[in-house]
Write a protein that holds these residues in place. Structure first.
Motif, short mmCIF file in Angstrom:
data_model
loop_
_atom_site.label_atom_id
_atom_site.label_comp_id
_atom_site.label_asym_id
_atom_site.label_seq_id
_atom_site.Cartn_x
_atom_site.Cartn_y
_atom_site.Cartn_z
N VAL A 1 0.72 2.17 5.21
CA VAL A 1 1.00 3.75 4.35
C VAL A 1 2.67 3.52 4.40
CG1 VAL A 1 1.17 5.89 4.20
CG2 VAL A 1 0.11 4.98 5.69
N LEU A 2 2.97 3.42 3.37
CA LEU A 2 4.06 3.86 1.47
C LEU A 2 4.74 4.93 2.10
CD1 LEU A 2 6.67 1.98 1.00
CD2 LEU A 2 5.29 2.01 -1.23
N VAL A 3 5.68 5.51 2.17
CA VAL A 3 5.63 6.60 1.83
C VAL A 3 6.94 6.83 1.20
CG1 VAL A 3 7.03 9.29 2.50
CG2 VAL A 3 4.75 7.60 3.55
N ASN A 4 6.89 6.62 -0.67
CA ASN A 4 8.45 6.52 -1.00
C ASN A 4 9.13 8.30 -0.88
OD1 ASN A 4 8.76 4.18 -3.66
ND2 ASN A 4 6.64 4.66 -3.61
N ASN A 5 9.82 8.26 -0.52
CA ASN A 5 10.43 9.99 -0.19
C ASN A 5 11.59 10.14 -0.73
OD1 ASN A 5 10.43 12.22 1.30
ND2 ASN A 5 11.94 11.10 1.99
N ALA A 6 12.31 9.00 -1.31
CA ALA A 6 13.89 8.75 -1.55
C ALA A 6 14.31 9.55 -2.76
CB ALA A 6 14.64 7.33 -0.73
N GLY A 7 14.77 10.20 -2.79
CA GLY A 7 14.47 11.51 -3.66
C GLY A 7 15.80 12.19 -4.24
N ARG B 1 6.06 -1.91 -5.83
CA ARG B 1 6.11 -3.29 -6.77
C ARG B 1 6.40 -4.10 -4.87
NH1 ARG B 1 7.74 -3.77 -12.44
NH2 ARG B 1 10.12 -3.63 -11.22
N ALA B 2 7.41 -4.21 -4.71
CA ALA B 2 7.62 -5.01 -3.11
C ALA B 2 6.76 -4.54 -2.16
CB ALA B 2 8.89 -4.52 -2.77
N VAL B 3 5.61 -3.70 -1.61
CA VAL B 3 5.20 -3.80 -1.08
C VAL B 3 3.62 -4.10 -1.04
CG1 VAL B 3 3.95 -2.01 0.74
CG2 VAL B 3 6.28 -1.46 0.27
N LEU B 4 3.06 -3.74 -2.55
CA LEU B 4 2.09 -4.07 -2.64
C LEU B 4 0.98 -5.25 -2.92
CD1 LEU B 4 1.38 -1.98 -6.54
CD2 LEU B 4 0.11 -1.41 -4.11
N PRO B 5 1.72 -6.44 -2.66
CA PRO B 5 1.25 -8.25 -2.34
C PRO B 5 1.00 -7.79 -0.72
CG PRO B 5 3.56 -8.23 -4.00
CD PRO B 5 3.18 -6.62 -3.11
N VAL B 6 2.11 -7.36 0.33
CA VAL B 6 1.54 -7.27 1.47
C VAL B 6 0.11 -6.21 1.82
CG1 VAL B 6 2.30 -5.97 3.50
CG2 VAL B 6 4.10 -6.97 2.44
N MET B 7 0.13 -4.79 0.93
CA MET B 7 -1.69 -4.32 1.24
C MET B 7 -2.36 -5.12 -0.02
SD MET B 7 0.03 -0.75 0.36
CE MET B 7 0.63 0.41 1.72
N ARG B 8 -2.07 -6.33 -0.58
CA ARG B 8 -3.27 -6.83 -1.24
C ARG B 8 -3.66 -7.82 -0.61
NH1 ARG B 8 -2.43 -9.62 -5.33
NH2 ARG B 8 0.15 -9.71 -5.42
N ARG B 9 -2.79 -8.70 0.14
CA ARG B 9 -3.20 -9.91 1.24
C ARG B 9 -4.43 -9.06 2.20
NH1 ARG B 9 1.97 -11.19 0.23
NH2 ARG B 9 2.92 -10.73 2.40
N GLN B 10 -3.69 -8.27 2.39
CA GLN B 10 -4.19 -7.46 4.12
C GLN B 10 -5.68 -6.49 3.38
OE1 GLN B 10 -1.11 -5.03 5.70
NE2 GLN B 10 -1.42 -3.17 4.94
N GLY B 11 -5.72 -6.35 2.45
CA GLY B 11 -7.28 -5.88 1.87
C GLY B 11 -7.04 -4.21 1.48
N GLY C 1 -4.17 -0.23 1.97
CA GLY C 1 -3.46 0.54 2.03
C GLY C 1 -3.56 1.62 1.87
N LYS C 2 -2.05 2.49 1.86
CA LYS C 2 -2.37 3.55 1.08
C LYS C 2 -0.55 3.96 0.51
CE LYS C 2 -6.27 6.25 3.87
NZ LYS C 2 -6.79 7.13 4.51
N LEU C 3 -0.40 4.30 -0.18
CA LEU C 3 0.82 5.32 -1.21
C LEU C 3 0.38 6.37 -1.31
CD1 LEU C 3 0.71 1.65 -3.62
CD2 LEU C 3 1.29 2.02 -1.68
N PHE D 1 -8.75 -3.78 -5.79
CA PHE D 1 -8.23 -3.88 -3.75
C PHE D 1 -8.05 -3.38 -2.89
CE2 PHE D 1 -5.46 -5.61 -7.78
CZ PHE D 1 -6.28 -6.42 -7.71
N GLY D 2 -8.68 -1.53 -2.51
CA GLY D 2 -9.09 -1.13 -1.94
C GLY D 2 -7.51 -0.32 -1.19
N ILE D 3 -6.67 0.15 -2.36
CA ILE D 3 -5.41 0.14 -1.94
C ILE D 3 -5.81 1.80 -2.54
CG2 ILE D 3 -2.72 0.33 -2.68
CD1 ILE D 3 -3.67 -2.67 -2.63
N GLN D 4 -5.35 2.82 -2.24
CA GLN D 4 -4.97 4.34 -2.73
C GLN D 4 -4.01 4.78 -2.68
OE1 GLN D 4 -8.00 6.94 -0.45
NE2 GLN D 4 -8.55 4.58 1.17
#
Length: 279
Positions: A77-83, A114-124, A126-128, A167-170
């Motif tokens: 899970v990636l939580v884009n919270n910084a702002g 974009r930096a996290v997506l390759p990790v999630m695609r490899r593992q099949g 993930g959740k954003l 890719f199974g990523i939401q």
């Protein structure tokens, strides 16, 4: 066990989501510009990895992601919270102030994702989770530039949900109303350096007064808000939008009614603009 990567984790929603995830037995990567400012209970947690990360530093992002994968093997899970926020009439906000806000609120989200997506695609999978705002679906006076940044986050999240489904990523955008965090502190909120006095007494500057009066008096409780965010993310399917707080729901319903009101009188003429292929 789920591994969370949370930006802006030193306070506010970021810290509270980290606490809920740890309490549930999950692993947490707590990313913050200054990891020494992480709350003591988080910094000392056994299953938490603190990583120094300014999301506007594109060169630092891959290092933080690599550290997370090296420690936990995955990012679920990636939580884009910084702002941060920016108040002021659109006319009086400088170009530099606008660009600085978008570097953090928009490009920071894009680049970390974009930096996290390759990790999630490899593992099949993930959740954003993108922390948006009520300001991401409703424009109000005095918040026009902040609105623009959060509208961008909402649109990005919707597009990612469609692009990444194979890719199974939401992807989901959380749109909170006003919550009792440090958001209205000077450390999280900027005001225009050069105010235009013509706006004094108008709604654009009334918002500035509201922010000063409401700081740390907002009715939303971030502790209570973090729990349903964790619950939703821990479920099977993410909604495209998660409206958080009574005011967020009320304003979303009002916005929906306004859309219907705007649409009705022009529906026929709008439809009639289609090309007539029978001519």
């Amino acid at each position: 066990m789920t591994t969370w990567f949370i930006t802006g984790a030193s306070r506010g929603f970021g810290a509270e989501i980290a606490r809920v995830a740890l309490a549930a037995g999950d692993d947490v990567v707590a990313a913050a510009r200054d990891v020494t400012r992480l709350p003591e209970d988080l910094a000392e947690a056994e299953r938490l990895l603190p990583v120094a990360l300014d999301v506007t530093d594109v060169h630092a992002i891959p290092t933080a992601v690599d550290a997370a994968v090296s420690r936990f093997g995955t990012i679920d899970v990636l939580v884009n919270n910084a702002g941060r926020g920016l108040l002021g009439a659109v006319e009086e906000v400088s170009d530099t102030e606008i660009r600085d806000l978008f570097e953090l609120n928009v490009f920071g989200v894009i680049n970390v994702t974009r930096a996290v997506l390759p990790v999630m695609r490899r593992q099949g999978g993930g959740k954003l989770v993108h922390m948006g705002s009520r300001a991401g679906f409703e424009g109000e006076p005095g918040t026009g530039i902040y609105n623009a940044s959060k509208f961008a986050v909402a649109g990005l999240s919707e597009a990612l949900a469609a692009e990444l489904a194979p890719f199974g990523i939401q992807s989901m955008v959380v749109e909170p109303g006003v919550f009792r965090t440090d958001f209205l502190d000077s450390s999280s909120l900027s005001l225009p350096a050069d105010r235009i006095t013509a706006y004094d007494g108008t709604p654009a500057h009334t918002t500035l007064d509201w922010a000063d009066e409401s700081n740390h008096a907002q009715f939303g409780d971030p502790v209570k808000g973090a729990a349903p965010i964790h619950e939703v993310v821990s479920g099977q399917d993410l909604p495209r939008h998660l409206y958080m707080g009574r005011d967020s729901i009320e304003h979303r319903e009002a916005a929906t009614r306004q859309i219907a009101k705007d649409l009705a009188p022009w529906r026929e003429k709008s439809v009639a603009t289609a090309r007539d292929d029978t001519a």
